[in-house]
Design a protein around this motif. Structure first.
Motif, PDB file in Angstrom:
ATOM      1  N   PHE A  70     -11.549  37.965   0.930  1.00  0.00           N
ATOM      2  CA  PHE A  70     -10.375  37.365   0.304  1.00  0.00           C
ATOM      3  C   PHE A  70     -10.780  36.113  -0.458  1.00  0.00           C
ATOM      4  O   PHE A  70     -11.862  35.565  -0.254  1.00  0.00           O
ATOM      5  CB  PHE A  70      -9.307  37.035   1.349  1.00  0.00           C
ATOM      6  CG  PHE A  70      -9.764  36.082   2.415  1.00  0.00           C
ATOM      7  CD1 PHE A  70      -9.522  34.716   2.295  1.00  0.00           C
ATOM      8  CD2 PHE A  70     -10.434  36.541   3.534  1.00  0.00           C
ATOM      9  CE1 PHE A  70      -9.955  33.830   3.276  1.00  0.00           C
ATOM     10  CE2 PHE A  70     -10.860  35.661   4.523  1.00  0.00           C
ATOM     11  CZ  PHE A  70     -10.618  34.301   4.388  1.00  0.00           C
ATOM     12  N   ILE A  71      -9.876  35.698  -1.329  1.00  0.00           N
ATOM     13  CA  ILE A  71     -10.070  34.463  -2.087  1.00  0.00           C
ATOM     14  C   ILE A  71      -9.108  33.420  -1.539  1.00  0.00           C
ATOM     15  O   ILE A  71      -7.907  33.679  -1.403  1.00  0.00           O
ATOM     16  CB  ILE A  71      -9.823  34.684  -3.596  1.00  0.00           C
ATOM     17  CG1 ILE A  71     -10.808  35.701  -4.147  1.00  0.00           C
ATOM     18  CG2 ILE A  71      -9.931  33.362  -4.350  1.00  0.00           C
ATOM     19  CD1 ILE A  71     -10.501  36.152  -5.564  1.00  0.00           C
ATOM     20  N   ARG A  72      -9.671  32.253  -1.224  1.00  0.00           N
ATOM     21  CA  ARG A  72      -8.869  31.107  -0.782  1.00  0.00           C
ATOM     22  C   ARG A  72      -9.408  29.883  -1.519  1.00  0.00           C
ATOM     23  O   ARG A  72     -10.605  29.612  -1.469  1.00  0.00           O
ATOM     24  CB  ARG A  72      -8.987  30.894   0.724  1.00  0.00           C
ATOM     25  CG  ARG A  72      -8.227  29.648   1.196  1.00  0.00           C
ATOM     26  CD  ARG A  72      -8.438  29.352   2.658  1.00  0.00           C
ATOM     27  NE  ARG A  72      -7.843  30.394   3.486  1.00  0.00           N
ATOM     28  CZ  ARG A  72      -8.094  30.523   4.794  1.00  0.00           C
ATOM     29  NH1 ARG A  72      -8.946  29.708   5.402  1.00  0.00           N
ATOM     30  NH2 ARG A  72      -7.509  31.487   5.492  1.00  0.00           N
ATOM     31  N   ASP A  73      -8.519  29.178  -2.170  1.00  0.00           N
ATOM     32  CA  ASP A  73      -8.907  27.964  -2.900  1.00  0.00           C
ATOM     33  C   ASP A  73     -10.073  28.238  -3.857  1.00  0.00           C
ATOM     34  O   ASP A  73     -11.041  27.483  -3.916  1.00  0.00           O
ATOM     35  CB  ASP A  73      -9.266  26.833  -1.929  1.00  0.00           C
ATOM     36  CG  ASP A  73      -8.108  26.472  -1.019  1.00  0.00           C
ATOM     37  OD1 ASP A  73      -6.939  26.556  -1.481  1.00  0.00           O
ATOM     38  OD2 ASP A  73      -8.354  26.115   0.151  1.00  0.00           O
ATOM     39  N   GLU A  74      -9.975  29.372  -4.557  1.00  0.00           N
ATOM     40  CA  GLU A  74     -10.946  29.773  -5.577  1.00  0.00           C
ATOM     41  C   GLU A  74     -12.338  30.090  -5.019  1.00  0.00           C
ATOM     42  O   GLU A  74     -13.301  30.170  -5.771  1.00  0.00           O
ATOM     43  CB  GLU A  74     -11.030  28.736  -6.691  1.00  0.00           C
ATOM     44  CG  GLU A  74      -9.703  28.523  -7.387  1.00  0.00           C
ATOM     45  CD  GLU A  74      -9.774  27.514  -8.513  1.00  0.00           C
ATOM     46  OE1 GLU A  74     -10.875  27.238  -9.022  1.00  0.00           O
ATOM     47  OE2 GLU A  74      -8.704  27.006  -8.888  1.00  0.00           O
ATOM     48  N   ARG A  75     -12.453  30.280  -3.709  1.00  0.00           N
ATOM     49  CA  ARG A  75     -13.730  30.642  -3.093  1.00  0.00           C
ATOM     50  C   ARG A  75     -13.571  31.952  -2.336  1.00  0.00           C
ATOM     51  O   ARG A  75     -12.532  32.210  -1.736  1.00  0.00           O
ATOM     52  CB  ARG A  75     -14.196  29.539  -2.137  1.00  0.00           C
ATOM     53  CG  ARG A  75     -14.455  28.218  -2.879  1.00  0.00           C
ATOM     54  CD  ARG A  75     -14.974  27.161  -1.982  1.00  0.00           C
ATOM     55  NE  ARG A  75     -16.343  27.509  -1.612  1.00  0.00           N
ATOM     56  CZ  ARG A  75     -17.024  26.890  -0.670  1.00  0.00           C
ATOM     57  NH1 ARG A  75     -16.495  25.895  -0.008  1.00  0.00           N
ATOM     58  NH2 ARG A  75     -18.262  27.248  -0.388  1.00  0.00           N
ATOM     59  N   MET A  76     -14.627  32.766  -2.355  1.00  0.00           N
ATOM     60  CA  MET A  76     -14.637  34.051  -1.675  1.00  0.00           C
ATOM     61  C   MET A  76     -15.068  33.873  -0.223  1.00  0.00           C
ATOM     62  O   MET A  76     -16.013  33.138   0.064  1.00  0.00           O
ATOM     63  CB  MET A  76     -15.617  34.975  -2.404  1.00  0.00           C
ATOM     64  CG  MET A  76     -15.478  36.417  -2.057  1.00  0.00           C
ATOM     65  SD  MET A  76     -14.348  37.312  -3.123  1.00  0.00           S
ATOM     66  CE  MET A  76     -15.146  37.206  -4.701  1.00  0.00           C
TER      67      MET A  76
END
Length: 157
Positions: free
Chosen positions: A140-146
């Motif tokens: 998933f992506i969270r705060d533009e990080r994978m």
């Protein structure tokens, strides 16, 4: 058209008839059937449990049109169910203000196992390769990080 087997011209079972859409009320119109592949998948669960057991993460998603509008790469998590596999793995839902504006974006699911996920249908199809109780890697992506975590799937109720 009121139920029963749907056979091809060689007499092979290819589906189960379920209903007919008939403008006249007669037995003429468009017939609907469940394909045999789906019947073969669900019948063992129906016999054993009296219902179909489908694997689930334990999340509620925004609708696909909403995620497309936000130009996201996959399904956006709206809510994470307490005690679910997703909650235990640390997946995060979206936080909204009183007017429905996003205060904090939830996680955007982009992959389950080896399957890329762009829509909620993709997610359902990817989960259908597993069973409730399986631990599955979810990217998933969270705060533009994978990020990737293992989520233990539960039974969809």
């Amino acid at each position: 058209n009121s139920g029963g087997p749907l056979l091809d011209s060689s007499g092979r079972l290819i589906g189960v008839n379920t209903q007919i859409a008939s403008p006249s009320g007669a037995s003429a119109g468009i017939g609907f059937a469940v394909p045999i592949d789906i019947v073969s998948e669900v019948v063992p669960d129906l016999i054993r449990y009296g219902r179909v057991i489908r694997p689930a993460l334990g999340v509620v998603l925004f609708q696909d049109w909403q995620t497309r509008r936000l130009r996201l790469r996959g399904p956006l998590i709206d809510e994470v169910a307490d005690g679910s596999g997703a909650a235990k793995a640390g997946l995060r839902g979206t936080r909204l203000d009183g007017r429905g504006r996003i205060l904090r974006m939830g996680d955007v699911i982009v992959k389950v196992g080896d399957a890329n996920v762009q829509t909620s249908i993709d997610l359902r199809d990817a989960l259908d390769l597993y069973k409730a109780g399986d631990a599955v890697p979810v990217t998933f992506i969270r705060d533009e990080r994978m990020h990737t975590v293992d989520v233990t799937l539960q039974s969809l109720r």
